[in-house]
Design an enzyme around this catalytic site. Structure first.
Site, short mmCIF file in Angstrom:
data_model
loop_
_atom_site.label_atom_id
_atom_site.label_comp_id
_atom_site.label_asym_id
_atom_site.label_seq_id
_atom_site.Cartn_x
_atom_site.Cartn_y
_atom_site.Cartn_z
N ARG A 63 0.85 -1.19 0.00
CA ARG A 63 0.00 0.00 0.00
C ARG A 63 0.89 1.24 0.00
NH1 ARG A 63 -3.46 -2.65 -1.69
NH2 ARG A 63 -5.52 -3.04 -0.81
N GLU A 70 -2.80 7.72 -4.03
CA GLU A 70 -3.32 7.12 -5.25
C GLU A 70 -4.69 7.69 -5.63
OE1 GLU A 70 -2.08 2.95 -4.85
OE2 GLU A 70 -3.94 2.54 -5.92
N HIS A 125 -1.03 0.27 -9.90
CA HIS A 125 -1.72 -0.68 -9.01
C HIS A 125 -2.27 -1.88 -9.78
CE1 HIS A 125 -3.83 -0.90 -4.84
NE2 HIS A 125 -3.58 -2.11 -5.31
C1 GLV Z 1 -5.24 -5.04 -4.06
O1 GLV Z 1 -4.42 -4.19 -3.89
C2 GLV Z 1 -5.91 -5.71 -2.99
O2 GLV Z 1 -5.72 -5.39 -1.81
O3 GLV Z 1 -6.70 -6.60 -3.30
#
Ligand code: GLV
Length: 328
Positions: A243, A272, A290
């Site tokens: 993250r 983000e 991502h």
């Molecule tokens: C993607 O980043 C998730 O947490 O599924």
């Protein structure tokens, strides 16, 4: 005889059919039918009266959301393994079960982490930019040399499913594995991965690549900041597929610009979808939007699992993956 009332199930974004089919069997489904992210107001309007809501990472579940849904809500099923978009404690106070989708995206995310290890150490983003921009280039003995990873040390921060899947991949590339975790993994897993448990400081000081694979929580907010970058080798790389806010992005930009570390491979960003402008200017940063779980197969599996979780709660079956409520 009173009619059986089918539960109202709301999905706050478009998800693969594999999940939708299950939901249609279980209740009356309302789904946001666009690839654009709905506004907070649109979400709050749509979720009113729902018994189950399937949320995407871009949906914020907080007290305002829960007020908008109403007291009949039983389950919030996040179509993601991370759940930093959900105030799990607020849901627990109202007796709402929260679920996520662990397991099904482990391999896809580990693939992206390994890809970023290779892309950043071998300068693949930079090389692609040279070709695409039409910049003249020629094979040369000293042209665009990267760092070989064979014999190097990968430091994995967070040895959960994804950390281990990355370790397996890296081992096949001749990399030795160090890891830092709240508690060491079992000796069998350590032996299988050839992984050595280290304090965070030792891991930062000795690793050639540091990969973040831990969940985001208040405890991991800015886990990587100026002090941590100072501890890393100047030849080392940072990879983040976990993250964004685990990294202090401004401090990362300073570390890259000053040459305190050699490069970074990032799939996630602190604010983000915004990306720190300093990162955009760093040739040594590989930036991808991502994509950790972004395969056709994985997204279908995530949708199916989230739908199962929601239906299981609605039908009184214990869900396979309830998110633990944080200690207050
Ligand atoms: C993607 O980043 C998730 O947490 O599924």
């Amino acid at each position: 005889m009173s009619a059986v009332v089918r539960p109202r199930i709301v999905v706050t974004g478009r998800i693969p059919d594999a999940g939708m089919e299950l939901l249609h069997e279980a209740g009356e489904v309302v789904a946001w039918d666009s690839l654009d992210v709905p506004s907070v107001d649109a979400v709050h309007t749509m979720v009113k009266g729902a018994h189950a809501v399937l949320t995407l990472l871009t949906t914020k579940v907080d007290d305002a959301f829960l007020d908008a849904v109403g007291p009949q809500l039983q389950v919030v099923a996040n179509v993601a393994v991370g759940f930093n978009n959900i105030d799990v404690a607020a849901c627990a106070r109202r007796g709402v079960v929260c679920t996520n989708t662990p397991g099904v995206l482990t391999e896809a995310t580990a693939d992206i982490a390994m890809a970023l290890v290779l892309m950043s150490t071998r300068r693949l983003g930079e090389g692609e930019r040279v070709i695409r921009s039409g910049t003249p280039w020629q094979w040369g003995m000293f042209y665009m040399l990267g760092s070989g990873i064979q014999g190097s040390q990968l430091g994995i921060v967070g040895m959960g499913d994804i950390g281990r899947a990355l370790a397996r991949r890296a081992k096949a590339f001749g990399v030795t594995i160090a890891y830092s975790n709240r508690t060491p993994v079992s000796p069998q897993v350590e032996a299988e991965l050839g992984a050595q448990f280290m304090s965070m400081d030792e891991l930062l000081e000795t690793s050639d690549v540091v990969s973040l694979n831990c969940p985001y929580s208040p405890a991991t907010h800015h886990l990587m900041a100026a002090d941590e970058f100072r501890k890393m080798k100047s030849s080392a790389f940072l990879v983040n597929t976990a993250r964004g806010p685990i990294v202090d992005e401004a401090a990362l930009v300073d570390a890259l610009q000053s040459g305190q570390i050699a490069g970074a491979g990032l799939d996630v960003f602190e604010h983000e979808p915004a990306v720190h402008p300093g990162l955009l200017e760093c040739e040594t940063a590989v930036l991808v939007p991502h994509l950790g779980s972004a395969t056709v197969e994985t997204r279908s599996a995530m949708a199916r699992l989230a739908a199962h979780n929601a239906v299981n709660v609605l039908t009184g079956v214990q869900p396979p993956t309830p998110i633990p409520v944080p200690a207050s």
